[in-house]
Each structure stands twice: as C-alpha cells, then as structure tokens.
Design a protein around this motif. Structure first.
Motif: not given
Length: 237
Positions: A88, A92, A198, A201, A232
C-alpha cells in the motif's frame, strides 16, 4: 529441483529454482536443509547456492541457523499484514506516478494482461489468471520509473505464495478479482491518476483484509488486530 550444472546464468537459475521449490512445497516449511545437500541436488557448488539463500533470507523466505543449516520459513499472519502494508505504501503512489507519465506502449501492455485475465477467468484457470494478475501490477509499478520498487513489490508476492494462500473460490471468485482490475485499468486509460491510485488502494486493502481474515479462520488462530489504514497518503481517504 532440477540439476542446473554450469548454466551461463547460474546465479539467477539457482535463485529461481530454490524459490520455486519453496513456494511449491518441495522444500518444506519449517524444515532444515544443509547448503551442501541443496548444492548436490542442484548439481552445482556450494558458493552460488549460499549466495542465493542469502537473497532468500533477505526476502524472509529462509533463515540461516548456525552450524545447523538453513530453515524454510512459514509466512505468518503478521507477515501478511506487513506485506500488504508495504504494498500500500509503495504501490499506490507508484500507480499515481505511472499514470501521470503514461505512454501508449505500457497501457497497451497493461491491456494485454487484462485480456489474459479475462480469458483465464472464463476458463477458471487460476494459475494463468494469477500470472497475468502479477504481470498487470508489475507493468504499472515499472511504469512509475522505479525498477527497484517494481522488483521489490514483485518479490513480496512470494511471501503470500509461501503460505499457499489464495482468496480464489474461498473469499471471492476470479470474476470478482477481475472486476477490480478492470476498474483500475479504465481509470489508467482515462488518465485519472488520483482515481486510479484510489482504486489501487481499495483493491489492495480488500485483498489484504480478505486474505488475513481467511487465513486466520483456516488456521484456527484468533484474528490479530489488523491496521492498514495508516498507510494512506495525502490525497487518499
């Protein structure tokens, strides 16, 4: 394992052969092997085998034990969480960067892998599907311009294979997985970098959570606290 002998690409062949033997269970997780015995099975000297094992140790697939040999490691639930957290963190933003500098050539290659996934899904050919899935991600990561990143992310997938874990026909179907890749591709083709990132992810989060929950249930272990939200980056909720 096949005997390799004096192949021109000896180091690469030894590494690939050992990795395959670990993933397919020929070299059993939890078991100890001596460098000498592995070298004999491969028909090569000990030095290149040791060098290949050092690389596998760096990937978390084996562990050297003093005066005993090398132990094949089993991927734990915590290992799976770490693998998806790292993916991640890297994959991403790599997707975002790849889209901002996309070319017709690599988008075409990405489409070719997606088509291969469609055909394999229709035939319910999991092995072919997952090979194309892996290449799909590799194409995107390579298109970010960072080859080391692409190689590292690809090596992380071996940690999942080492556990023998797959969500196919357990938590979801090949068609379900295909749909997530279709969405990623459509956004990449449209040049929507933020939305493509997005979508990547969401895909990785979904896969990681499903896999960890599934493996915890299969092993009878209590599901450990899984926290992937911290991965994130600014711009992605």
């Amino acid at each position: 394992m096949r005997q390799i002998g004096n192949d021109a690409n000896l180091a690469g062949k030894i590494l690939a052969e050992l990795k395959t033997a670990i993933v397919n269970g020929e070299l059993v997780a939890g078991s100890l092997y001596s460098v000498h015995d592995l070298a004999e099975r491969l028909g090569v000297s000990r030095t290149p085998v040791r060098e290949a094992l050092i690389q596998l140790a760096e990937r978390g697939m084996v562990r050297f034990e003093r005066n005993r040999g090398v132990r094949i490691l089993q991927t734990s639930l915590h290992d799976l969480e770490e693998v998806f957290a790292i993916r991640l963190l890297l994959e991403v933003p790599a997707t975002y960067r790849a889209v901002t500098q996309r070319t017709a050539a690599w988008v075409k290659e990405l489409n070719a892998q997606l088509k291969a996934m469609r055909v394999a899904a229709e035939k319910h050919d999991e092995a072919t599907f997952m090979a194309a899935d892996r290449r799909f991600h590799e194409v995107i990561n390579s298109a970010s311009g960072n080859v080391r990143l692409a190689r590292y992310i690809d090596s992380l997938r071996d940690m999942v294979l080492l556990r023998g874990a797959s969500t196919v026909d357990t938590s979801r179907s090949l068609t379900d997985i295909l749909a997530e890749h279709e969405e990623i591709y459509a956004l990449i083709e449209a040049g929507k970098a933020g939305e493509a990132a997005e979508s990547m992810r969401a895909h990785l989060l979904h896969t990681g959570r499903l896999l960890i929950s599934q493996e915890a249930a299969a092993s009878g272990d209590a599901l450990p606290p899984v926290s992937l939200e911290w991965t994130a980056y600014p711009g992605v909720d």
